[in-house]
Design an enzyme around this catalytic site. Structure first.
Site, PDB file in Angstrom:
ATOM      1  N   THR A  14      68.722  14.267  79.044  1.00  0.00           N
ATOM      2  CA  THR A  14      67.715  14.662  80.031  1.00  0.00           C
ATOM      3  C   THR A  14      67.827  13.839  81.302  1.00  0.00           C
ATOM      4  O   THR A  14      67.463  14.304  82.385  1.00  0.00           O
ATOM      5  CB  THR A  14      66.307  14.525  79.400  1.00  0.00           C
ATOM      6  N   TYR A  27      64.389  23.287  80.856  1.00  0.00           N
ATOM      7  CA  TYR A  27      65.477  22.659  81.603  1.00  0.00           C
ATOM      8  C   TYR A  27      66.696  22.567  80.713  1.00  0.00           C
ATOM      9  O   TYR A  27      66.610  22.784  79.503  1.00  0.00           O
ATOM     10  CB  TYR A  27      65.065  21.258  82.068  1.00  0.00           C
ATOM     11  N   THR A  93      67.729  11.082  74.713  1.00  0.00           N
ATOM     12  CA  THR A  93      66.851  10.181  73.958  1.00  0.00           C
ATOM     13  C   THR A  93      66.725  10.567  72.484  1.00  0.00           C
ATOM     14  O   THR A  93      66.321   9.742  71.675  1.00  0.00           O
ATOM     15  CB  THR A  93      65.443  10.175  74.593  1.00  0.00           C
ATOM     16  N   ASP A  94      67.079  11.811  72.137  1.00  0.00           N
ATOM     17  CA  ASP A  94      66.855  12.262  70.748  1.00  0.00           C
ATOM     18  C   ASP A  94      67.613  11.418  69.730  1.00  0.00           C
ATOM     19  O   ASP A  94      67.094  11.122  68.651  1.00  0.00           O
ATOM     20  CB  ASP A  94      67.268  13.730  70.591  1.00  0.00           C
ATOM     21  N   LYS A 166      62.581   6.340  68.705  1.00  0.00           N
ATOM     22  CA  LYS A 166      61.842   7.308  69.518  1.00  0.00           C
ATOM     23  C   LYS A 166      60.629   7.717  68.710  1.00  0.00           C
ATOM     24  O   LYS A 166      60.763   8.192  67.575  1.00  0.00           O
ATOM     25  CB  LYS A 166      62.723   8.518  69.823  1.00  0.00           C
ATOM     26  N   GLU A 281      56.846  -0.151  43.882  1.00  0.00           N
ATOM     27  CA  GLU A 281      56.340   0.877  42.957  1.00  0.00           C
ATOM     28  C   GLU A 281      57.457   1.396  42.056  1.00  0.00           C
ATOM     29  O   GLU A 281      57.201   2.004  41.028  1.00  0.00           O
ATOM     30  CB  GLU A 281      55.739   2.047  43.743  1.00  0.00           C
TER      31      GLU A 281
HETATM   32  N1  ASN Z   1      64.771  13.392  76.583  1.00  0.00           N
HETATM   33  C1  ASN Z   1      65.954  13.752  76.130  1.00  0.00           C
HETATM   34  O1  ASN Z   1      66.941  13.167  76.520  1.00  0.00           O
HETATM   35  C2  ASN Z   1      65.987  14.857  75.093  1.00  0.00           C
HETATM   36  C3  ASN Z   1      67.276  15.625  74.998  1.00  0.00           C
HETATM   37  N2  ASN Z   1      67.164  16.636  73.985  1.00  0.00           N
HETATM   38  C4  ASN Z   1      68.458  14.747  74.596  1.00  0.00           C
HETATM   39  O2  ASN Z   1      68.360  13.991  73.661  1.00  0.00           O
HETATM   40  O3  ASN Z   1      69.486  14.847  75.190  1.00  0.00           O
END
Ligand code: ASN
Length: 325
Positions: A14, A27, A93-94, A166, A281
């Protein structure tokens, strides 16, 4: 002081995403090339020399072995180049936590390596990408960033690869560190570390593997049976990670299937916070399981893959690797 020279390795995400309109929700990640991103960063007057390589241009949901191999090779080249002071990987970010952790386990803790991403595309109102990028430049150019392993910079904070996760789907403030919070706070004008580097001079924990073995994550839920365990084994999984209930639990039939799986089993948790410890457990000693401790399932999977690739097959040796993180 000389301006630090920083190599940018772009993979998409992103941070390089574009909606084509500031008011559109939809996007596509990975639309802005590295040359444009470097030019925009340089226009901010950052105190660093930047050079860029495009390794990939994908959303990080599509990052995998091919991109990881390329990143590892490019980072090794940057380490060998006396003209490069630090490396930034722009990344979605994923799966940033998985890439960061794999690189952390397979690189010496030398020159700074910083992953950075964004929660909003570059042309969104209030986009966070260029701020995060400017923060990453400050971190990658700081000699005090070395000896801390691979770092992730998001939301004005610096996290260690082992801790970062995340934990929100869309907010700008989506990243957290567990069990340690941020190692420092950063903004484009300043950087504050909360302590000295923990791993100065540490060598790589693992050699880069020739391949990563298949390891499936079994996600636990109420009213579950052992079918996902059998399916994972039928698909050729050479190890299993349980994204368990609570403290790494699962219904008795699932635990029985895992104990009979014939491959290493690591118990982690689907819960976001807290450690999974041995023999609480469940009788891990008797069942032959490994406890993931503070690693979430996706990071436990990477560590288990590296252990299997290295030929480690004793539960005690595996547990020692998870205890150390
Ligand atoms: N915020 C992001 O970067 C999400 C995107 N789907 C990615 O991981 O490339």
């Amino acid at each position: 002081m000389n301006r630090p020279h920083i190599r940018i390795l772009a993979t998409g995400g992103t941070i390089a995403g574009s909606a084509g309109s500031a008011l559109k929700r939809g996007y596509r990640p990975g639309q802005i090339g590295i040359a444009e991103m470097v030019a925009q960063a340089q226009a901010l007057g950052l105190e660093a020399e930047l050079d860029g390589h495009e390794v990939a241009a994908v959303g990080s949901q599509d990052i995998g072995w091919r991109e990881w191999q390329a990143l590892h090779r490019h980072i090794a080249d940057a380490y060998a180049d006396d003209g490069v002071d630090g490396v930034i990987v722009t990344h979605g970010t994923d799966t940033a936590e998985e890439t960061a952790w794999l690189l952390d386990l397979t690189r010496p803790a030398g020159k700074p390596v910083v992953l950075v991403g964004a929660m909003r595309p570059a042309d969104a109102v209030g986009s966070d990408g260029m701020r995060n990028f400017a923060n990453a430049v400050r971190v990658a150019g700081d000699p005090d960033a070395s000896g801390r392993g691979v770092l992730v910079v998001m939301g004005d904070a610096v996290f260690a690869a082992s801790d970062v996760r995340k934990s929100a789907t869309a907010q700008i403030d989506a990243f957290r560190g567990f069990p340690r919070g941020p190692l420092g706070l950063v903004n484009p004008a300043s950087l504050d570390w909360f302590g000295p580097p923990a791993r100065p001079g540490d060598p790589a924990r693992f050699a880069w593997p020739e391949a990563l073995p298949r390891v499936e994550i079994v996600y636990a839920h109420a009213d579950m049976d052992a079918a996902p365990v059998h399916a994972a084994l039928a698909a050729g999984s050479r190890g299993l990670v349980l994204a368990g209930l609570g403290h790494g639990n699962a219904p008795a039939s699932v635990i029985a299937a895992l104990a009979e799986a014939g491959v290493p089993v690591v118990r982690s948790s689907r819960v976001d916070e807290g450690s999974v410890d041995r023999n609480v457990e469940l009788d891990d000693d008797g069942l032959g399981f490994v406890a993931a401790r503070a690693l979430n399932p996706q990071k436990a999977r990477i560590l288990l893959q590296l252990l299997i690739a290295e030929g480690v097959d004793e539960i005690a040796a595996m547990q020692a690797a998870f205890d150390r993180r």
